[in-house]
Structures are given as C-alpha cells and as structure tokens.
Design a protein around this motif. Structure first.
Motif, PDB file in Angstrom:
ATOM      1  N   GLY A 259      42.008  37.096  44.747  1.00 45.61           N
ATOM      2  CA  GLY A 259      40.811  37.291  43.941  1.00 45.61           C
ATOM      3  C   GLY A 259      41.070  37.185  42.452  1.00 45.61           C
ATOM      4  O   GLY A 259      42.216  37.075  42.006  1.00 45.61           O
ATOM      5  N   PRO A 260      40.013  37.255  41.638  1.00 42.37           N
ATOM      6  CA  PRO A 260      40.146  37.054  40.194  1.00 42.37           C
ATOM      7  C   PRO A 260      40.619  38.279  39.416  1.00 42.37           C
ATOM      8  O   PRO A 260      40.959  38.156  38.235  1.00 42.37           O
ATOM      9  N   HIS A 261      40.633  39.447  40.024  1.00 40.79           N
ATOM     10  CA  HIS A 261      40.949  40.662  39.289  1.00 40.79           C
ATOM     11  C   HIS A 261      42.416  41.056  39.421  1.00 40.79           C
ATOM     12  O   HIS A 261      42.988  40.971  40.517  1.00 40.79           O
ATOM     13  N   PRO A 262      43.043  41.540  38.324  1.00 41.83           N
ATOM     14  CA  PRO A 262      44.321  42.222  38.495  1.00 41.83           C
ATOM     15  C   PRO A 262      44.086  43.518  39.276  1.00 41.83           C
ATOM     16  O   PRO A 262      42.959  44.019  39.333  1.00 41.83           O
ATOM     17  N   VAL A 263      45.139  44.044  39.875  1.00 37.71           N
ATOM     18  CA  VAL A 263      44.982  45.176  40.787  1.00 37.71           C
ATOM     19  C   VAL A 263      45.723  46.395  40.268  1.00 37.71           C
ATOM     20  O   VAL A 263      46.858  46.296  39.789  1.00 37.71           O
ATOM     21  N   GLY A 264      45.064  47.536  40.361  1.00 39.13           N
ATOM     22  CA  GLY A 264      45.687  48.819  40.073  1.00 39.13           C
ATOM     23  C   GLY A 264      45.839  49.616  41.343  1.00 39.13           C
ATOM     24  O   GLY A 264      45.192  49.342  42.367  1.00 39.13           O
TER      25      GLY A 264
ATOM     26  N   ASP B  58      44.459  42.431  48.305  1.00 32.32           N
ATOM     27  CA  ASP B  58      43.569  41.274  48.231  1.00 32.32           C
ATOM     28  C   ASP B  58      42.113  41.705  48.068  1.00 32.32           C
ATOM     29  O   ASP B  58      41.383  41.141  47.250  1.00 32.32           O
ATOM     30  N   LEU B  59      41.686  42.703  48.846  1.00 31.34           N
ATOM     31  CA  LEU B  59      40.311  43.185  48.710  1.00 31.34           C
ATOM     32  C   LEU B  59      40.071  43.739  47.306  1.00 31.34           C
ATOM     33  O   LEU B  59      39.011  43.516  46.707  1.00 31.34           O
TER      34      LEU B  59
ATOM     35  N   TYR C 122      36.806  45.178  45.200  1.00 32.71           N
ATOM     36  CA  TYR C 122      36.573  46.385  45.991  1.00 32.71           C
ATOM     37  C   TYR C 122      37.524  47.501  45.571  1.00 32.71           C
ATOM     38  O   TYR C 122      38.654  47.247  45.142  1.00 32.71           O
ATOM     39  N   VAL C 123      37.060  48.733  45.707  1.00 34.53           N
ATOM     40  CA  VAL C 123      37.971  49.872  45.729  1.00 34.53           C
ATOM     41  C   VAL C 123      38.363  50.075  47.187  1.00 34.53           C
ATOM     42  O   VAL C 123      37.504  50.105  48.069  1.00 34.53           O
ATOM     43  N   VAL C 124      39.658  50.187  47.455  1.00 34.13           N
ATOM     44  CA  VAL C 124      40.168  50.284  48.820  1.00 34.13           C
ATOM     45  C   VAL C 124      40.955  51.579  48.959  1.00 34.13           C
ATOM     46  O   VAL C 124      41.880  51.839  48.177  1.00 34.13           O
ATOM     47  N   ALA C 125      40.581  52.395  49.935  1.00 30.52           N
ATOM     48  CA  ALA C 125      41.270  53.658  50.201  1.00 30.52           C
ATOM     49  C   ALA C 125      42.011  53.529  51.527  1.00 30.52           C
ATOM     50  O   ALA C 125      41.399  53.559  52.601  1.00 30.52           O
ATOM     51  N   SER C 126      43.338  53.352  51.460  1.00 26.20           N
ATOM     52  CA  SER C 126      44.174  53.271  52.661  1.00 26.20           C
ATOM     53  C   SER C 126      44.680  54.676  52.975  1.00 26.20           C
ATOM     54  O   SER C 126      45.277  55.334  52.113  1.00 26.20           O
TER      55      SER C 126
ATOM     56  N   ARG D  54      42.819  37.942  55.628  1.00 25.49           N
ATOM     57  CA  ARG D  54      42.113  38.162  54.364  1.00 25.49           C
ATOM     58  C   ARG D  54      40.748  37.473  54.367  1.00 25.49           C
ATOM     59  O   ARG D  54      39.746  38.056  53.931  1.00 25.49           O
ATOM     60  N   ALA D  55      40.704  36.234  54.847  1.00 28.71           N
ATOM     61  CA  ALA D  55      39.460  35.462  54.783  1.00 28.71           C
ATOM     62  C   ALA D  55      38.351  36.118  55.584  1.00 28.71           C
ATOM     63  O   ALA D  55      37.219  36.277  55.087  1.00 28.71           O
TER      64      ALA D  55
END
Length: 395
Positions: A55-60, A166-167, A172-176, A361-362
């Motif tokens: 995706g286009p965003h860097p990830v934190g 990837d999400l 997206y905010v992803v809570a694992s 991912r897709a």
C-alpha cells in the motif's frame, strides 16, 4: 459435542510448519512439500526480511498489553484475569523510526521446540526477522477502519505480520491478538513468557472446540471495548473508526471470526482462512453481514470435502459471501510460514511463497475494501487470468 483433541489440532487447527523431521502438523499440507528453494535446514544465519507492504502508507507498530479482570482464564483459572497481547499496525505519519521487532527469542525458541523443529529453526535468527514497521511512531491523520486478526492454535500473533503490515499500508488499523495460554510462547511486558496450557489440556483429555472460539470471541469483545470505548487503552485510538470493523483469522482464529460476529454486532465483516468451524451459526445467521471463506484447494476445503463444517456453515452465511480455494496451497499458506519455510530450507507446499503472500493479501484486502470502504468487488468478483490459482465455489 465435538471434542478438540491433539489430533484435531494438528490436522485442522495448528498453523504449523511441514518440517522434514515430521511433526503432527504435516497432515495439514495437501501437496507434496517442495525442497528446491532455500539453503539447507539449520544452516541459515541471516534473518528473513518480510515482503514489503504493497500500500501507499508507511507503517507504524506498537504493542498493547491488556488484562480483562472481569473474566477467569479458562486454561489457568488461578491467573490474574485474562491476559492478551495486542500488536497494532497502522498508517504512519511518515516513514522511519526504529524498526519494530518481529518476536522475542523466547517466543521463537518455544515455537521451534513445540513444533519439534530442533536446530532447523534457529530461534535467534527467526526472532530477528525484519519487519517494515516503525516502532511507536505517530499515526497518519484521518479515521481508519479497524481489522482484528486472530492466529492459529498454538502459534502467535506475529505469524500474521506480513498481512497485518500490508493492511496497515493500505489504510487500516490492524489489531493482531495473542490469546493467553493458547500459544507455545507469549512474552509479557515484564519478560515472563506464558506457555500453552491449552495444548496440555488437549493432550490430557480433549476439550470442546467451542471453548477456544467462544473464549476468543470474548477476547475480541474486550479488545474492541479497550480500543473504541470511552477510555481507550491506546493514546492514538482516535484514528479508529468504530463504525467500520472487520475480523480475519487463520485456522481456529478464522473460525473465531464467525463466532465473534455472532457475539458482537460491532464486527461488520469476517474472513476465515482455512479454519474448521466449531459451532453452528444461530438461526438468524450473521444477520446479513458479509463473510469470506478462503482455504486450501484440496480434499479438505472443496465443497463436499473432509472438513464438512464449511458445507454446513455455507447456507447460514446470509449476506454477501464467497468460498475461494487456492490451488497448490497448504494450511500454513495464509500466514508468514511459507516465507519462513523457504528461508530456513524446510519443505513447503507447491505454491511459491511469493504467490502465497500476493494472493492472501489480495483477497483479504479486497474483502475489507469492499465491505468496510464500499469499493467494488475487485479480485472477489470471480476468477481472473492473473490469479489462476484461485477457484470460486457456489455449492
């Protein structure tokens, strides 16, 4: 009532490596394992680097320890409440920052030991796997849909890291979520590592499979309360849009997505990645909410396959629904394990790890884009020439 036995955990629930040493989990692999890629087992000293997010965003990324003291832990009743470890991945305001760790060495050591991997899976090298997330960096502005992720039985939340990153890169905010005592190793902030008391329960007498899925549904309800309630546990929780929430999981984590949707109307859409369902849907189904079943293209999860729960659950999915199987895949395909297997020279299913990553991912992203953002069906509209491994079923 169905019982969750050690054999069932190996064949259906465990997200485990198809090790040449021969663990019980090799029964999950539908195709002959490949050994033509990667160095010899036990000879690897360089860390694995996860594939870059698309995706286009860097990830934190940040880790959020939670304790629900309103409940007794079903596996260790003497514990101080129900402990959960949550890793949040999210779009970051800018790239950079210290790289977020993959796992602790004790977690990876216990995983290797639990799977019978021995020196084929060196704990320090696996723990040093390189992620693409900046640790504790500031989120990008805006309101984001939330996706919950639940791992397979006996493994930890970090086995879904490539999907979580990837999400997050897609907005997206992803809570694992790690569920206490259901993994070979879960390290708490003070350094204590919890073992798999639930695994011991399987060895001793077996338990109803619904104990796991119902417990995880309660876990996810608590996580949602702490992320979207009036006093959120994460200081950046304002970026979460509580009106758009989805859940995905692998193996029993995927089955828990359906159980969570039944228990909590806040979850708008769910994905089961290759997990058997352990209880039936209620008469009202999911009340029109969408659900994706994404699994192996073999005798297990084809219509009429060995896992009869997919056929049984399908009519109760009363909203938008898809049943998609991936040719050449194995049970571990929908996690980080194909990458791990090849990197450490271990057998892996026929499907190349790059394709496993791309397809997982897709389809997961397309599902949440469709149902949490109102996008077109995209890859989920049906078979396409660029994804010939995907088979769509309408039993």
């Amino acid at each position: 009532m169905k019982r969750l036995t050690r054999a069932a955990a190996a064949a259906v629930l465990a997200c485990a490596l198809a090790l040449s040493a021969g663990t019980a989990a090799t029964a999950t692999a539908p195709t002959a394992p490949r050994t033509d890629a990667g160095p010899s087992a036990g000879a690897v000293s360089a860390p694995l680097a996860l594939p870059a997010p698309s995706g286009p965003h860097p990830v934190g990324s940040t880790v959020l320890p939670l304790v629900d003291r309103s409940r007794t832990d079903p596996w260790v009743p003497t514990a101080d409440g129900r402990r959960l470890m949550v890793t949040l991945h999210y779009p970051a305001a800018r790239p950079g920052g210290p790289r977020a760790p993959y796992a602790t060495r004790e977690e990876t050591r216990r995983l290797a030991e639990g799977l019978g991997a021995g020196t084929a899976l060196p704990a320090d090298v696996l723990a040093a796997t390189r992620t693409h997330s900046g640790r504790d960096v500031r989120p990008a502005p805006g309101r984001r849909p939330l996706v919950l992720l639940s791992p397979g039985f006996s493994v930890s939340r970090w086995t879904l890291t490539h999907l979580a990153e990837d999400l997050a890169s897609r907005g997206y905010v992803v809570a694992s979520v790690d569920h206490a005592y259901e993994s070979y190793g879960i390290t708490l902030p003070g350094g204590e590592t919890l073992g798999c008391a639930a695994c011991a329960a399987l060895d001793e007498e077996g338990v109803p499979g619904s104990v796991v899925t119902l417990t995880r549904a309660a876990d996810m309800r608590f996580v949602l309360d702490r992320l979207t309630g009036p006093a959120p546990a994460w200081r950046h929780a304002r970026v979460i849009d509580a009106r758009r929430i989805g859940m995905a999981g692998h193996s029993i984590g995927g089955a828990s997505a359906a159980t969570t949707m039944v228990a909590d109307r806040r979850v708008d859409a769910g994905v089961n990645m290759d997990g058997a369902f352990w209880e039936d849907l209620p008469a009202e189904g999911l009340r029109g909410r969408p659900f994706l079943m994404l699994g192996t293209h073999d005798e297990t999860h084809l219509p009429g396959g060995l896992d009869t729960t997919w056929d049984r659950i399908w009519p109760g999915l009363d909203g938008w629904r898809r049943w998609v199987t991936i040719a050449g895949s194995g049970h571990s395909t929908f996690s980080d394990f194909p990458l791990v297997e090849r990197h450490f020279g271990l057998p892996h299913p026929e499907l190349a790890p790059e394709r496993a990553v791309l397809l997982t991912r897709a389809y997961v992203a397309a599902f949440f884009d469709r149902h949490l953002r109102g996008a077109p069906d995209g890859p989920l509209a049906g078979p396409t020439q660029d994804r010939p491994e995907a088979h769509f079923h309408t039993p």
